[in-house]
Design an enzyme around this catalytic site. Structure first.
Site, mmCIF file in Angstrom:
data_model
loop_
_atom_site.group_PDB
_atom_site.id
_atom_site.type_symbol
_atom_site.label_atom_id
_atom_site.label_comp_id
_atom_site.label_asym_id
_atom_site.label_seq_id
_atom_site.Cartn_x
_atom_site.Cartn_y
_atom_site.Cartn_z
ATOM 1 N N SER A 146 33.867 -35.066 -62.938
ATOM 2 C CA SER A 146 33.946 -34.770 -61.512
ATOM 3 C C SER A 146 32.879 -33.758 -61.146
ATOM 4 O O SER A 146 32.631 -32.802 -61.901
ATOM 5 C CB SER A 146 35.312 -34.207 -61.127
ATOM 6 N N TYR A 154 42.420 -28.751 -61.775
ATOM 7 C CA TYR A 154 41.525 -29.902 -61.778
ATOM 8 C C TYR A 154 40.126 -29.497 -62.231
ATOM 9 O O TYR A 154 39.522 -30.143 -63.095
ATOM 10 C CB TYR A 154 41.478 -30.503 -60.374
#
Length: 255
Positions: free
Chosen positions: A147, A160
């Site tokens: 990501s 995250y």
């Protein structure tokens, strides 16, 4: 049952929706046989039904939670039993925590993200290594879904962000450890692909300055095409890291 088309087998985690589904459709269109893994069998069946409309290669669905070591082992054994080998693993399963202030995040919320995003990725790489080392011809490819949030975090995203940093570390370590066994490992970092998870971006999302603004998104098919390109390379060539993103999203610079 063997494969048709390319003759190659791809195992995709988190294949029931979003990027996982898009990648499954793209790879199936390239002739890959698919072993689709996710927690909800009905969503995997939906992906398989859509893929079957445009391709003829075999598709199998298997319900499993990648954060559970035993379920991961059973899933990869089922893949080997069905197809005999594994040519590509797309590590896509992932989750996030509620966007709450750092000090309000519970241990359970933190742990849930770590278990899926980081530990789940590790467990799947481990099983893929075992299978790819033993099969003939030896080797294969692993692509991890990272990501861009690992480099440019969003507000209230510590679990995250931290786990995606960890995925980058796993990619580098696995790439090194896989060299001797013809296992190529790479990572794709995707920014603002239009999926169910990113619908809120078009309506407005919290920015670091406290404002809420809509952000540009791109068609998820472009991310899938990028994964398919990485997968298309011979094993003596590898995309170690790729970033594909909505051109005008706030990532580089200051918004």
């Amino acid at each position: 049952m063997g494969a048709s088309g390319t003759g190659k087998i791809a195992l995709i985690t988190g294949a029931g929706s979003g990027i996982g589904r898009a990648v499954a459709l793209a790879l199936h269109g390239e002739g890959y046989s698919l072993f689709l893994v996710g927690r909800r069998l009905e969503k995997l069946d939906e992906t398989a039904a859509i893929a079957a409309q445009t391709g003829k290669a075999d598709i199998a669905c298997f319900a499993a939670d990648v954060s559970d070591p035993e379920q991961v082992v059973v899933a990869f054994e089922a893949c080997r039993s069905r197809f005999g080998r594994l040519d590509l693993l797309f590590n896509n399963a992932g989750t996030g925590a509620p966007p709450v202030p750092f000090e309000e995040l519970t241990y359970a919320q933190w742990r849930a993200v770590v278990d899926v995003n980081l530990t789940g990725t590790f467990l799947c790489i481990q099983q893929a290594f075992r299978l790819m080392k033993e099969q003939v011809p030896r080797g294969g490819r692993i692509i991890n879904n990272g990501s861009i949030s690992a480099e440019a975090p969003r507000p209230f995203s510590s679990p995250y962000t931290a786990t995606k940093h960890g995925v980058t570390g796993l990619t580098k370590s696995a790439s090194l450890d896989g060299r001797a066994y013809d296992i190529a490992v790479g990572q794709i970092d995707i920014g603002n692909a239009a999926t169910e998870m990113t619908e809120r971006m078009a309506k407005g999302i919290l920015q670091p300055d406290g404002s809420v603004r809509a952000e540009p998104v791109m068609d998820v098919k472009e991310a899938a095409r990028a994964v398919a390109y990485m997968a298309s390379l011979p094993l003596d060539a590898n995309v170690l890291f790729m970033t594909v993103m909505a051109t005008k999203m706030p990532f580089v610079g200051r918004g």
